[in-house]
Design a protein around this motif. Structure first.
Motif, mmCIF file in Angstrom:
data_model
loop_
_atom_site.group_PDB
_atom_site.id
_atom_site.type_symbol
_atom_site.label_atom_id
_atom_site.label_comp_id
_atom_site.label_asym_id
_atom_site.label_seq_id
_atom_site.Cartn_x
_atom_site.Cartn_y
_atom_site.Cartn_z
ATOM 1 N N SER A 73 0.816 -1.215 0.000
ATOM 2 C CA SER A 73 0.000 0.000 0.000
ATOM 3 C C SER A 73 0.847 1.261 0.000
ATOM 4 O O SER A 73 0.342 2.335 -0.270
ATOM 5 N N GLU A 74 2.169 1.173 0.314
ATOM 6 C CA GLU A 74 3.027 2.341 0.402
ATOM 7 C C GLU A 74 3.954 2.484 -0.791
ATOM 8 O O GLU A 74 4.659 3.473 -0.891
ATOM 9 N N TYR A 107 6.315 9.925 -6.389
ATOM 10 C CA TYR A 107 6.765 10.648 -5.205
ATOM 11 C C TYR A 107 7.708 9.757 -4.392
ATOM 12 O O TYR A 107 7.527 8.526 -4.327
ATOM 13 N N LEU A 108 8.738 10.357 -3.783
ATOM 14 C CA LEU A 108 9.733 9.633 -3.015
ATOM 15 C C LEU A 108 9.151 9.204 -1.669
ATOM 16 O O LEU A 108 8.503 9.998 -0.989
ATOM 17 N N LEU A 125 16.225 16.737 -0.909
ATOM 18 C CA LEU A 125 14.887 16.241 -1.224
ATOM 19 C C LEU A 125 14.236 15.720 0.057
ATOM 20 O O LEU A 125 14.833 14.924 0.784
ATOM 21 N N ALA A 126 13.009 16.161 0.295
ATOM 22 C CA ALA A 126 12.271 15.707 1.471
ATOM 23 C C ALA A 126 11.364 14.540 1.103
ATOM 24 O O ALA A 126 11.162 14.229 -0.074
ATOM 25 N N GLU A 127 10.826 13.879 2.130
ATOM 26 C CA GLU A 127 9.879 12.793 1.889
ATOM 27 C C GLU A 127 8.652 13.341 1.152
ATOM 28 O O GLU A 127 8.128 14.399 1.484
ATOM 29 N N GLY A 128 8.210 12.623 0.138
ATOM 30 C CA GLY A 128 7.061 13.060 -0.640
ATOM 31 C C GLY A 128 7.429 13.998 -1.780
ATOM 32 O O GLY A 128 6.528 14.527 -2.437
ATOM 33 N N ALA A 129 8.745 14.203 -2.042
ATOM 34 C CA ALA A 129 9.141 15.065 -3.161
ATOM 35 C C ALA A 129 8.707 14.431 -4.477
ATOM 36 O O ALA A 129 8.789 13.214 -4.672
ATOM 37 N N ARG A 148 6.030 6.016 -4.557
ATOM 38 C CA ARG A 148 4.592 5.807 -4.416
ATOM 39 C C ARG A 148 3.859 6.751 -5.356
ATOM 40 O O ARG A 148 4.442 7.689 -5.912
ATOM 41 N N MET A 149 2.555 6.528 -5.522
ATOM 42 C CA MET A 149 1.759 7.297 -6.476
ATOM 43 C C MET A 149 1.214 8.585 -5.868
ATOM 44 O O MET A 149 0.789 9.482 -6.595
#
Length: 238
Positions: free
Chosen positions: A11-12, A35-36, A45-49, A80-81
């Motif tokens: 799921s992730e 997205y990262l 780069l942050a999480e979700g970049a 992830r998407m």
């Protein structure tokens, strides 16, 4: 850069259906964005970049992250998407075991004519729902993986018999840059410093051929100059 591998819940991270959707978008010329899952402090780069998908090879995606002038390979379980991860389900709380009921003893009233034996009532067997549940398994701890962004570099030296030399550079999977002219003596010095005999022999052979051609041209021009001087001297004679 070597692809990074890690395990992640389905799921992730990107699933096979997500990869098929992204592949279709690239084939139809549409923009494909992922997205990262984790940040990369070395590149800011942050999480979700967000990152634009450039190509897909199996489960390896070559992407161009926002704000980074380079293309990097990632595995499907590192992306992830959506920008934010899906909410994790709350763990179920174990039921508390019920207290055992005490045994009940019925004492009959004795008749004056004939005594009766005492009757003991036995409680029914506890139902499976009353049994204490098994403790929930603890989630496995995840190790933080350190990501390093690397890229290959290719340097190409091109030369012709006309003694024209140029150099071009290619970074990773990006398009090659426009070649720039370099001096023949710089090429000769650079190849000699590499210590590769085959490369030095190829460059030396081409430089010798260019040198011989230049010498032949000088000799030809010298002969033409002598003939022109002789013709001029004949014209000056009274």
């Amino acid at each position: 850069m070597p692809p990074r591998r890690r395990s992640a819940p389905a799921s992730e991270s990107l699933t096979s259906d997500d990869l098929a959707t992204l592949t279709t978008a690239l084939a139809t010329g549409k923009r494909a964005t992922v997205y990262l899952r984790e940040g990369m402090s070395g590149l800011g780069l942050a999480e979700g970049a967000s990152a634009r998908v450039v190509s897909i090879d199996g489960t390896t995606l070559t992407v161009s992250p926002t704000g980074v002038d380079d293309e990097l390979p990632f595995e499907a379980d590192e992306l992830r998407m959506s920008k934010t991860p899906p909410p994790k389900p709350e763990p179920t709380k174990p039921k508390r075991p019920g207290k055992p009921k005490p045994a009940q003893v019925a004492v009959p009233v004795q008749s004056p004519h004939r005594p009766r034996a005492a009757q003991t009532s036995v409680p029914p067997n506890p139902s499976p729902s009353d049994a204490p549940p098994k403790p929930a398994a603890k989630p496995a701890t995840k190790r933080a993986a350190t990501k390093k962004a690397t890229a290959s570099v290719s340097v190409t030296i091109f030369g012709t018999a006309d003694n024209e030399w140029s150099v071009s550079l290619v970074r990773g999977a990006r398009k090659p840059q426009r070649s720039r002219p370099v001096a023949p003596e710089a090429v000769d010095a650079a190849v000699r410093s590499l210590g590769d005999d085959s490369a030095r022999e190829a460059v030396t052979t081409l430089l010798n051929a260019a040198r011989e051609e230049a010498q032949r041209r000088v000799e030809q021009l010298s002969r033409e100059l002598d003939e022109a001087r002789q013709a001029l001297a004949a014209l000056d004679t009274p």
